[in-house]
Structures are given as C-alpha cells and as structure tokens.
Design a protein around this motif. Sequence first.
Motif, PDB file in Angstrom:
ATOM      1  N   PHE A 139       0.806  -1.269  -0.113  1.00  0.00           N
ATOM      2  CA  PHE A 139       0.079   0.021   0.013  1.00  0.00           C
ATOM      3  C   PHE A 139       0.967   1.261   0.066  1.00  0.00           C
ATOM      4  O   PHE A 139       0.743   2.275  -0.785  1.00  0.00           O
TER       5      PHE A 139
ATOM      6  N   MET B 217       0.977   4.229  -2.988  1.00  0.00           N
ATOM      7  CA  MET B 217       0.924   5.628  -3.119  1.00  0.00           C
ATOM      8  C   MET B 217       1.876   6.404  -3.560  1.00  0.00           C
ATOM      9  O   MET B 217       1.694   7.452  -4.217  1.00  0.00           O
TER      10      MET B 217
ATOM     11  N   VAL C 101      -4.127  -0.033  -9.769  1.00  0.00           N
ATOM     12  CA  VAL C 101      -4.199   1.459  -9.539  1.00  0.00           C
ATOM     13  C   VAL C 101      -4.079   2.066 -11.017  1.00  0.00           C
ATOM     14  O   VAL C 101      -4.547   3.367 -11.338  1.00  0.00           O
TER      15      VAL C 101
ATOM     16  N   TYR D 247      -8.041  11.724  -9.275  1.00  0.00           N
ATOM     17  CA  TYR D 247      -7.104  12.451  -8.636  1.00  0.00           C
ATOM     18  C   TYR D 247      -7.075  13.893  -8.839  1.00  0.00           C
ATOM     19  O   TYR D 247      -6.697  14.629  -7.850  1.00  0.00           O
TER      20      TYR D 247
ATOM     21  N   PHE E 144      -5.684   8.032  -1.027  1.00  0.00           N
ATOM     22  CA  PHE E 144      -5.441   6.665  -1.053  1.00  0.00           C
ATOM     23  C   PHE E 144      -6.612   6.232  -0.319  1.00  0.00           C
ATOM     24  O   PHE E 144      -6.953   5.213  -0.743  1.00  0.00           O
TER      25      PHE E 144
ATOM     26  N   THR F 219      -8.053   5.636  -3.999  1.00  0.00           N
ATOM     27  CA  THR F 219      -7.198   4.217  -4.569  1.00  0.00           C
ATOM     28  C   THR F 219      -7.765   2.892  -3.648  1.00  0.00           C
ATOM     29  O   THR F 219      -7.977   2.176  -4.564  1.00  0.00           O
TER      30      THR F 219
END
Length: 312
Positions: A101, A105, A193, A201, A215, A219
């Motif tokens: 994770f 990011m 992603v 975004y 995130f 995401t």
Amino acid sequence: MAGTRLLPAASTPAPHLVRKRRLFWPFVLPTIVLYVLFLIGPAIVTVALSFTRWSGAGEAPEFTGLTQYQEMFGSDSFRYAFGNTLMYIVAGGVGTFLFAFLFAMVLREMKAGKTIRAILFFPNIVAPVALGMFFGFVFKYSPSKQGLANFLLQALGLPAAKFLRPENIVWIVIGALIWASAGFYITILMAAVDRIPRYLYEDADLCGASAGQKFRHITLPMIWDVVGIAGVLWTIGAVKIFEMVFVLAGPGTYAPPNQTWTLAVYVYDRSFGTQGTPEYGVACACAVTMITLVTVLVLALRRVMRGERLEY
C-alpha cells in the motif's frame, strides 16, 4: 389461405456456432480429466488415508478412525507448526500489504514508477531455497567468519548475535518473506491502480486532498476487489511455506528443530524425515488440516472483503 397465421421457420444456428459447439468437449474434456486425475483424485485419497495407519508400499493401510488426528493434535510439533503457520499468514501478510500500500501511494506519483516496480519485483523470481541460503549467509554466526549482519554489528563495537537460533527463525523468515514478496503484490496492486481514471485524482487535488486522503477515498475503494484476490493468494502461499524454513533452521540435519516447523515441514517430517517408519496417515491428516485451514481463511477473507464493485 386467408386468416391463416404462418409460423416462423425454426432458426438455424450459424455455421461458426455449430463448429464452436463441436469443439467444446474435445478441448474441455482433457482439462477435466487432468484436473480430476492430479487434483481431485489425490485430495480424496489424502482424506481417506488420514483415517488410516500406513507406512508406505508393501503394507496395506489399516483403518484407525480419528487416531491419526488425535496423535497429531496431541503433538507439540504440530502445535508449533500450526502457530508458526498462522504467524506467517497474519504477521507476514500485514507487513507485506503495508509495504504494498505504501508503494502504491508513492509509485503512482513517480515518473520512474514502472522501472522501480520491476526492480522491486526481482526478489520474487528468486527460488526460496536461494533466498534461504542468502539470508543464512547474512545472519551467520561464526567466531572465525561472521555473516554480514554480525560483521556490521562488530564494526559498530557491538557483540555478535545468534540470529538463527530456533526462537528467532520465525521472525527472520517473516522479514525475508516481506522483502521477497512485497514486489509481487506491489505489481498486482499497481496494475489495478493504473486503471483508475486520472480525473479522480485531479478533482481531489483541486479540493486540497492529501496523499492519505486520496488513498483512503479513491485508491483503496477502487482496488478493493484486487486486494481481496491478493489476500487469497497470500494465504494460500503462506500455508505452504517450507523451503526457506528448512534451509535457515535445519542445515545439515534431516529436519529443523520443531520450534521452527510449519505445517508443510510437519507433513515432510512425518512422510520422509522420521528416520524410521514413515507415518503417512498422520502426514495426510496434517495435509487435510492445511486444506481446511486454507478453505476457512479464504472464505472468511472473502466475506470480510466483500463489497459493492465500483465501476469506472
């Protein structure tokens, strides 16, 4: 004739559909046969043998009911193996996905993200035996020739440590698994992603959202189904851990100390490592336990990860 309704002629399937239907079973049947022969069949035999006492070829299996399971559950070695396997699933999984994770990011914003992704994936293509040997050299304890970790400790004026003691093996293996596996799951998550529309975004940036907020609200919900699949893959792989433990904890021996065992090592020991009569019934009972554990954890994980699929 007046007043008579003409029934529509029966539609004739297109020639390509007819050919497709004729090719269905010739292509599917060999797959089904191989699946039953090498997966379903052995699984059924394993369950049947778990209720018997059998030492291998030349002797007929003797039905003993639940005796093999009672012997297995009453063994300290099995309790160590079961606990260590759960540690690899839970602690190793949490560490691996935290790294995955974090990089999901960071790499999304980097221009060289794909190159870094390929570099991070590299440890995953190395055989577990080779990884075990590598970490064995790194954490080696020998007064005459220390490994890299102890060399650095001594260079800092600190005493050398016995990293590979049985009580430390689980944590060494967890760290090695996270280091080796994170790249694989980073690649899976980053593939998901990459499908997320950029305008989401961009809208978040206009609203002043931080990286953590993007995130959490963009995401993660968008890749939640992929995270669930990755979790299933990790669970299945963690239950089968064998080579790295065997290489790190048991070099030069027929089996490592039982404090370091996993369920896979327990199956191996009861099948080939007893230095005497094999106990295939107990080994099959442990294999059935592994199948049951995987099934329960995967079903629980899928239930926890269940959510409405987001379309974009």
